[in-house]
Structures are given as structure tokens and as C-alpha cells.
Design an enzyme around this catalytic site. Structure first.
Site, mmCIF file in Angstrom:
data_model
loop_
_atom_site.group_PDB
_atom_site.id
_atom_site.type_symbol
_atom_site.label_atom_id
_atom_site.label_comp_id
_atom_site.label_asym_id
_atom_site.label_seq_id
_atom_site.Cartn_x
_atom_site.Cartn_y
_atom_site.Cartn_z
ATOM 1 N N MET A 156 -9.053 -7.719 -7.789
ATOM 2 C CA MET A 156 -8.489 -7.647 -6.450
ATOM 3 C C MET A 156 -8.577 -6.252 -5.858
ATOM 4 O O MET A 156 -7.897 -5.928 -4.886
ATOM 5 C CB MET A 156 -7.029 -8.117 -6.479
ATOM 6 C CG MET A 156 -6.873 -9.584 -6.836
ATOM 7 S SD MET A 156 -7.713 -10.686 -5.691
ATOM 8 C CE MET A 156 -6.695 -10.475 -4.234
ATOM 9 N N VAL B 175 -7.108 0.852 -7.371
ATOM 10 C CA VAL B 175 -5.883 1.580 -7.068
ATOM 11 C C VAL B 175 -6.163 3.068 -7.260
ATOM 12 O O VAL B 175 -6.648 3.484 -8.319
ATOM 13 C CB VAL B 175 -4.712 1.139 -7.965
ATOM 14 C CG1 VAL B 175 -3.445 1.932 -7.603
ATOM 15 C CG2 VAL B 175 -4.454 -0.350 -7.812
ATOM 16 N N ASP C 67 1.511 -13.509 -10.384
ATOM 17 C CA ASP C 67 0.611 -12.774 -11.268
ATOM 18 C C ASP C 67 1.405 -11.894 -12.243
ATOM 19 O O ASP C 67 1.085 -10.727 -12.446
ATOM 20 C CB ASP C 67 -0.352 -11.933 -10.446
ATOM 21 C CG ASP C 67 -1.613 -11.567 -11.233
ATOM 22 O OD1 ASP C 67 -2.346 -10.678 -10.769
ATOM 23 O OD2 ASP C 67 -1.854 -12.157 -12.305
#
Length: 582
Positions: free
Chosen positions: A20, A23, A133
């Protein structure tokens, strides 16, 4: 420090990445602070539906007021990339800790983690938000053992359906509740299941259902007995009931809040450790007798609506001539007028034949064939209308117009091509299976009992020919035992009612995987041939089916579906009309 400009941020270093996005540790020039910046992949910003959902959910997540949830400062889009601005936490990642130690983290430490994560989860759940998640890599622990739950940017409002992109699941299979694979409603109790999985892993040093394949992982959550910590360490016996309730297959039987799970874990931690005669609790997990593999086959690989999704819509209820979402106009235009007017693709299918087509525990029709045909129907602007029928009535039904297309792992042969046309979509052969400790196979089966499903090529051609060869050589013929369904064949072999079974290679491979050692291959795959969708000659259906499948191959959805169902070895490069080699 060198930094890469990203809008008003300066990306200082990459601190994590996954499916996804990435970071970064970043400096916010507007607020003069260092933050954690999550940057999502390019394609997500191009999806208007996802972008709207991202903004809505990020706004909701920013409203969670709990010290154990990493605060979200802001969100938006910069240079075509969606991003989340979060507080930077200097801490250890629980997933990395488990991987590096490769052993239990201690009961007290495990309960401490669950207690703090539970506080954050309950705060989110009170707002009607679910995380979806929960896993060790989304849990950070500071040097002072203060725990943070991260990645609330992908939460979802309780009751909202999951993504329906083929091959996509928001979460990690090792921690996903059974209902995630069934397409059922996902709510706070799915998070509680996942947190219980994390508790088990911290207590034992191993995931609840370790597996070598996707199918085995899913089968564990769906049908395998709930693991007991005491099987790993007898001193953890007090946690057996905690794990059993937190990981109950049915949401109604679980703890109804994360706080309840945490309180139960704390009670187990303070419970006296039984010793002496109670060591029988540490016995290794017994190999439980099976009621035949039919239960596992019907319920196990139910990836379906949670990660892959079945499109449910009724185009004939539309008030306009617009095509439904996902249709490709130039391909949909090739559909014959009568089928296009009906809005449905009527499909003759015979079940069960896992992993190709079978019904899950809720009675939903699932499998590789089903998933692929649903995708084809979507491209054509139609809805799949499945009609369950006997295997040997599929081709006659296609010929007389009862069905627009057949779909039941039908092998494309020259003889069948005299009746119908085929559009090929997969390559498969025949493979035998046996129980361990037996020495037999396709070349040494004279005088033995071999199970097959009725109407298959193994029943109509392969075994009769092999049996004749046995008799011609002066040996006892093969005793062919014909069952109504493949589930019955597999179950009979597991129970020892037949000596071996013969089936299409994807089916045999799936049964072997789910048997967890009860079945093994008996020889290699042979007589490979294409599976095809039969359609009536001159019906006009070969072109739309062929073009729709080509489109799915180009987009990668064909590969994704095949991989998710474990049949990727049989993928073809291009669909052809009437590709029989024999």
C-alpha cells in the site's frame, strides 16, 4: 541531511514499504516538524472511487482520540500521489521483533501489547470504524513499552463491503478472520479475531496456521481446529480458552469487544500454572479423523468475495442503455443481440469440482472457473446466470440453446468439437492421487479400485482403456468406482474405500494440498489438453468470449485469478477457438 522535495514536505529517509505504498521520515516545512509520511502508489490516486474512500476514511481516522492510535495530522494529494501525514513514532516494529527473535516474546509482554492495542481498537470501534489490517507489522512499541496501532488510513466503516478487485485483499492472510474469505459482513469482531492471532503468535512464536501455500493458509482459518498455546508450551494452558474464543470461526461466539479479549488475557496471565499430572495438556496436536475431504473442499478455499469478490448486479433492471461498471464497450458490442438484450449470460455448470467450481459453506458458487467467468461477464456488460446441471447434459444444453455457454472444466476434444465450438482458457491434464505408503499409479493399477467422478474423461475414456489393457495382458481389470461428485471421490480415497483416484490435474492438486498429508501424487500429470467454454456453433459467442479473455490477460486479472486459486501452472498465453489436440 539530503532530502527529496515532495510538495511542502522534504522526504528524509524511507522507513518502511509494502503493497500500500512507502512510509518516509519527512520534514513538514509548514509546521516545522518531522513526521511519518505514508505515500500511496500512483494508480490509487487515478481511481476516483478509491480516492473518495481514502479521503473519507482518513478524515474519520483522524477523529480517533486514543493515545494508542498514531495521530493523523493531515492527508491529501501531491503530484498525483495520495499521502497521509502521521506522528513519527520512534519504536520497534512488533513484526520485526517476532521475525528476529523467532521465539515467543513472553506471556506478560504479549498481554501488555494486546491490552494497549485493545484500547485503541475499542476507541475506533465506538466510532463505527474497523481497522481490517491488524498484524504485528502495524504495531509499534516504544522503549518505554508504550504501544501504538498504526495504519488507520485503510480503515473502513463497519458493514461496508471490501474491495472487489481480483487478487486484492486489504490485510494479511495469516490474521484474517474466516468471514473475510466468505464475503460476509466484516465488523469489529474481525479485528478482534486478528488481534487474537497476534496474541497467539506473541505467546508461541508461531502464526496460528503456518502454511506453505495460499490455499492452505485460507483452509486453516476456514476449517482447521483452533490452535492451543498449550500444545507449544504447557505453561500457557490458561490461554487456551482465550485463543479459542477470540478465534472462534463464527463472529457471534467471539469476544464482542477488544477490551473483553484483553481482560480475559490478563486473567489468564495471573492464573496459576498447572504442573505435574496436568502435563498431559502439552500433548502434541492430535491428527483428528476427517469426515472425508468433502468438508474441507467445500469450505476451504473461499477467497471469494472478501479479497476477489463476486459482482452482484442486475443489468436488466437498468433504466438506460448504459453499460455497467467494468464493461468494455467495444467488446460488449460483439455480444449477440438476444444475449445483450437479456443482460444475462446463462451458464450450464456441474458442481462440485473444486477448485474449479464448488459451493462454499454459505452455499455460494465459487472457484476458479466461476471467478474467471464472472470477470468475463463483467467485461461483456452481462451478469453470470449459473444453472447447475448434470455434467453430461451441459453440451446438449448448449446445443439446444438452454445455455449460452458451458462452464465445468470441460476438456476440448475433437469429438466434442463436432457438437459445439470451444474457447480455450486453461491447460490441464490427468493426475492420480493415492494414500501415503501405497505403491501404485496409472501404470500399475490392474486389479485395484480407482475412484472417478461420473461423466469425466477419466470415467469415459481413460480408465476403460487402461482396464482393457490389463485384461489384454492377462491381468485383473481395474475396478472403476464411479461417484456422483468429485468430493465423494476424494472422500472415499481418504477413508480407504478406493485405492486411488483419477481426476483433472488442478482438482487432484487441490485435493492433495488440502489433505495435509493424507494424500500424495501417484505419478506425474499426463494427457494434457485445453479446457474450453463450449458454445453452440454459429451462435456468435466465440468472438466475445475470446476477446473478453484476451482483455483479462492484458490487464493481468487472468493471472491474478489463476494464482489465487492455485492453477497458475495451467495458464495459457492466448485463447483459441477449437484448440483440441486429440
Amino acid at each position: 541531511m539530503n532530502a527529496t522535495p515532495f510538495g511542502h514536505y522534504r522526504l528524509q529517509k524511507l522507513i518502511g514499504q509494502g503493497g500500500m505504498g512507502e512510509v518516509y521520515q519527512a520534514y513538514d516545512t509548514k509546521t516545522d516538524r518531522v513526521v511519518a509520511l505514508k505515500v500511496l502508489p500512483h494508480h490509487m490516486a487515478q481511481d476516483e472511487t478509491f480516492q473518495a474512500r481514502f479521503r473519507r476514511e482518513s478524515q474519520a481516522a483522524a477523529g480517533i482520540n486514543d493515545p494508542h492510535v498514531v495521530p493523523i495530522h493531515g492527508f491529501g494529494e501531491i503530484d498525483g500521489r495520495l499521502y497521509l501525514d502521521m506522528r513519527l513514532i520512534e519504536g520497534r516494529n512488533l513484526g520485526t521483533m517476532l521475525q528476529e527473535t523467532d521465539k515467543p516474546l513472553g506471556a506478560a509482554f504479549a498481554v501488555m501489547i494486546v491490552d494497549q492495542v485493545a484500547n485503541g481498537l475499542d476507541a475506533a470501534h465506538r466510532l463505527g470504524l474497523i481497522h481490517r489490517d491488524i498484524k504485528p507489522s502495524n504495531i509499534l512499541i516504544t522503549d518505554k513499552d508504550f504501544v501504538y496501532l498504526i495504519d488507520f488510513g485503510l480503515v473502513r466503516t463497519a458493514g461496508e463491503q471490501g474491495l472487489t478487485t481480483a487478487g486484492s485483499t486489504l490485510g494479511t492472510l495469516a490474521y484474517m478472520a474466516p468471514e473475510r474469505f466468505e464475503g460476509g459482513e466484516v465488523d469489529a469482531r474481525s479485528d478482534i479475531y486478528a488481534l487474537t492471532c497476534v496474541l497467539y503468535e506473541c505467546l508461541t512464536g508461531a502464526r496460528p496456521y503456518p502454511a506453505e501455500s495460499l490455499e492452505q493458509q485460507i483452509a486453516g482459518h476456514m476449517v482447521s481446529p483452533i490452535p492451543r498455546p498449550s500444545d507449544v508450551d504447557p505453561r500457557l494452558a490458561a490461554f487456551d480458552e482465550v485463543i479459542a474464543k477470540g478465534m472462534a470461526k463464527k463472529p457471534a461466539k467471539r469476544y464482542q469487544s477488544a477490551g473483553e479479549l484483553a481482560e480475559a488475557a490478563k486473567r489468564a496471565l495471573s492464573a496459576p500454572v498447572r504442573r505435574g499430572s496436568s502435563r498431559h495438556a502439552a500433548r502434541p496436536a492430535a491428527k483428528r479423523p476427517r469426515k472425508g475431504l468433502i468438508a474441507a473442499t467445500v469450505a476451504a478455499l473461499v477467497l471469494v468475495a472478501a479479497g476477489l469478490g463476486l459482482w452482484i448486479w442486475a443489468p436488466w433492471d437498468r433504466d438506460d442503455d448504459s453499460l455497467p461498471a467494468g464493461a468494455v464497450p467495444e467488446i460488449a458490442a460483439t455480444v449477440p443481440a438476444d444475449v445483450r438484450a437479456a443482460g444475462r449470460l446463462v451458464i450450464g455448470v456441474n458442481v462440485p469440482y473444486a477448485p474449479m467450481e464448488f459451493k462454499n459453506a454459505d452455499g455460494q458458487l465459487v472457484g476458479f472457473d466461476v471467478e474467471l467467468m464472472d470477470a468475463v461477464s463483467r467485461v461483456l456488460g452481462l451478469v453470470s446466470d449459473y444453472r447447475d446441471t448434470a455434467f453430461d447434459t451441459i453440451l446438449p444444453g448448449v446445443v439446444d440453446g438452454t445455455y449460452d455457454v458451458g462452464m465445468s472444466s470441460v476438456t476440448d476434444t475433437k469429438e466434442r468439437e463436432e457438437l459445439v465450438d470451444f474457447v480455450t482458457y486453461l491447460q490441464a491434464g490427468t493426475q492420480w492421487a493415492r494414500r501415503p505408503g501405497t505403491a501404485l499409479g496409472p501404470a500399475s493399477a490392474c486389479g485395484l479400485k480407482v475412484g472417478v467422478a461420473e461423466g469425466t474423461l477419466q470415467a469415459t475414456e481413460e480408465l476403460p482403456a487402461k482396464s482393457d489393457q490389463c485384461a489384454a495382458a492377462g491381468m485383473p481389470p481395474i475396478e472403476m468406482v464411479v461417484f456422483k461428485s468429485q468430493d465423494e471421490v476424494t472422500s472415499a480415497l481418504v477413508k480407504g474405500e478406493v485405492d486411488a483416484m483419477s481426476a483433472d490435474s488442478p482438482v487432484t492438486g487441490f485435493a492433495i494440498k488440502l489433505s495435509r498429508g493424507d494424500l500424495v501424487p501417484a505419478g506425474d500429470v499426463f494427457d494434457s489438453a485445453p479446457y474450453g467454454w463450449p458454445v453452440a456453433k454459429e451462435s456468435g459467442m466465440t468472438e466475445p468470449l475470446q476477446r473478453a479473455l484476451e482483455h483479462l490477460m492484458e490487464t493481468g486479472e487472468y493471472r491474478a485469478i489463476a494464482t489465487m486459486w492455485g492453477v497458475e501452472r495451467g495458464m495459457i498465453d492466448k485463447p483459441v477457438v477449437n484448440g483440441a489436440g486429440r
